[in-house]
Design a protein around this motif. Structure first.
Motif, PDB file in Angstrom:
ATOM      1  N   GLN A   1       0.621  -1.113   0.249  1.00  0.00           N
ATOM      2  CA  GLN A   1       0.221   0.035   0.091  1.00  0.00           C
ATOM      3  C   GLN A   1       0.777   1.140  -0.080  1.00  0.00           C
TER       4      GLN A   1
ATOM      5  N   ARG B   1      -4.267  -2.992  -2.817  1.00  0.00           N
ATOM      6  CA  ARG B   1      -3.582  -3.446  -2.968  1.00  0.00           C
ATOM      7  C   ARG B   1      -2.311  -3.779  -4.108  1.00  0.00           C
TER       8      ARG B   1
ATOM      9  N   ASN C   1      -3.668  -0.481  -5.330  1.00  0.00           N
ATOM     10  CA  ASN C   1      -3.913   0.886  -4.295  1.00  0.00           C
ATOM     11  C   ASN C   1      -4.467   2.016  -5.285  1.00  0.00           C
TER      12      ASN C   1
END
Length: 368
Positions: A209, A218, A234
C-alpha cells in the motif's frame, strides 16, 4: 440470519463452466491434443475479452479515464460479451458503487472485508443486493451511449454468439470445432473469469500500500501480470480517474499500452493522468505515517517524530516547487517561448529536491 436466495443462473453457469474446464479440456488434451492454432486462439481471445473488460468496462465506461471512438467501443462491447461478466452498463454500475463505498459490507457489492470467497465469487451467487439488477441511476451518462445500450439490450444473444458461435466458427476454419470450443471457448472463459475476479479478492488482500491505507486495495505486480495491468490496485483506488494503473514505463500494464496506442492511431483521446506531484505527495504521506507508527514506544519517539514532521514539510514544499517549475517549463515550450531562463531554475530545484529526498531517506531509515 437467513441467507439471501441463490441466483441459480449464475450458480449454474459457474459450476458448469468450471466443471467442464477441469474435466473436458484435460480429457480432450489426453485423447486428442490441441494444436498451435488452438492455443494461439486461446491466448488471443483471452486478451480480447480481458482487455475489453479492463480497457472498456473499467477504464473507459466505469471511470471515464479517456474517450474512444465508436469502432473501439463496439469491439469492447463484443469483447465484454465474450468475457461473460454481464453488460457494460451493469458492470459499470456495480463498479462505481464499489469505489464509492469500498469496504463497506452493507453497500460495497464485493467488499473484501467479507472474506476472500465472498469478494471473489460469492457476491454473484446470492441476491445480497437485489436492487443491483434494476437500479442504474449511477450510470445515466452511459445510457446516452448507443453502443452500451445496444449491448445491454442484446447481451444474452451476444454472449452465445461470442462464446459458442465464434469459437465454433474458428474451429470449423481450423478443421476441429470441438477442440476450439473447449480450449478457446470454455477454458479461456474460466481463466479470464477468475483472473478478473482476483481484482476484487486478492488485490484487496495481497500486496503493498504505497499510496494509501484508507482502504484494503493493494499493489501487486504478479496480479498485474494475470489481470492485464489491473494489479496496481492501491494506486487505482486513490487515483481512479487515471487511465494508467501501472504508472512507470516498466510496469506491466497492457491496458495502458492499448489505450495509448489507440490515442496514437486517433481512435482515443483525452487520456487523463494524475499530476505527478499528487502521486509523489501521496507516497510521501504514507512514508511519514509508517515511520511515525514504527517510532511508537521508543524513548526518543517525540523528538524523532518532530524531526520527521519538519523534514516532511520541507520535502513536500521542495516537491511542489520543482513540479510547479516543470509545469511552467512545459507550458513555455508548448507556447514556443524561449525557455533558456527557465532551464537553470528547474535544474537547481531538481538538485535541491534530490538532496532533500536523501535527507528524508536517511531520517526514515533511522526510524526503522
Amino acid at each position: 440470519m437467513k441467507k439471501p436466495p441463490l441466483i441459480w443462473l449464475n450458480l449454474s453457469l459457474f459450476i458448469l463452466t468450471f466443471g467442464g474446464a477441469v474435466t473436458l479440456v484435460p480429457w480432450r488434451e489426453l485423447t486428442h491434443g490441441f494444436d498451435a492454432v488452438e492455443w494461439l486462439t486461446f491466448v488471443l481471445l483471452a486478451f480480447f475479452s480481458g482487455l475489453s473488460i479492463t480497457g472498456g468496462y473499467h477504464r473507459l465506461w466505469s471511470h471515464k479515464t479517456y474517450k474512444a471512438n465508436a469502432a473501439v467501443r463496439f469491439f469492447y462491447a463484443l469483447g465484454g460479451a465474450l468475457a461473460l461478466q454481464n453488460s457494460a452498463l451493469h458492470w459499470s454500475s456495480d463498479h462505481r458503487v464499489h469505489h464509492k463505498h469500498v469496504d463497506d459490507n452493507d453497500k460495497d457489492p464485493y467488499s473484501a472485508k467479507m472474506g476472500f470467497w465472498y469478494s471473489h465469487i460469492g457476491w454473484m451467487l446470492r441476491e445480497y443486493q437485489a436492487h443491483r439488477y434494476h437500479d442504474y441511476s449511477n450510470v445515466r451518462d452511459l445510457q446516452n451511449d448507443a453502443i452500451v445500450m445496444w449491448q445491454h439490450k442484446h447481451y444474452l444473444l451476444l454472449t452465445v454468439l461470442m462464446n459458442i458461435g465464434l469459437p465454433a466458427f474458428l474451429g470449423w476454419l481450423n478443421g476441429d470445432v470441438l477442440s476450439m470450443v473447449l480450449l478457446a471457448g470454455l477454458a479461456r472463459l474460466v481463466v479470464v473469469h477468475h483472473c478478473t475476479f482476483f481484482i476484487n479478492s486478492l488485490a484487496h488482500i495481497w500486496g503493498s500500500q504505497p499510496y494509501t491505507d484508507k482502504n484494503t486495495a493493494r499493489d501487486n505486480p504478479l496480479l498485474a501480470f494475470l489481470t492485464y495491468g489491473e494489479g496496481y490496485h492501491n494506486f487505482h483506488h486513490i487515483f481512479e480517474n487515471d487511465y494508467r494503473n501501472g504508472i512507470h514505463w516498466w510496469d506491466y500494464d497492457p491496458t495502458k499500452w492499448l489505450i495509448k496506442s489507440l490515442s496514437w492511431l486517433g481512435m482515443a483521446k483525452d487520456l487523463r493522468k494524475v499530476p505527478q506531484e499528487r502521486i509523489e505527495s501521496a507516497k510521501l504521506q504514507m512514508q511519514l505515517k509508517r515511520s511515525q507508527h514504527k517510532l511508537a514506544g521508543r524513548k526518543d519517539a517525540e523528538e524523532l517524530i518532530e524531526k520527521l514532521q519538519l523534514e516532511y514539510e520541507r520535502l513536500k514544499q521542495q516537491l511542489m516547487a520543482y513540479y510547479e517549475a516543470k509545469k511552467e517549463l512545459l507550458e513555455a515550450r508548448r507556447a514556443h517561448l524561449c525557455v533558456n531562463e527557465l532551464l537553470p531554475r528547474v535544474a537547481e530545484l531538481k538538485a535541491r529536491l534530490k538532496l532533500q529526498q536523501q535527507n528524508w531517506n536517511s531520517l526514515t531509515a533511522a526510524c526503522r
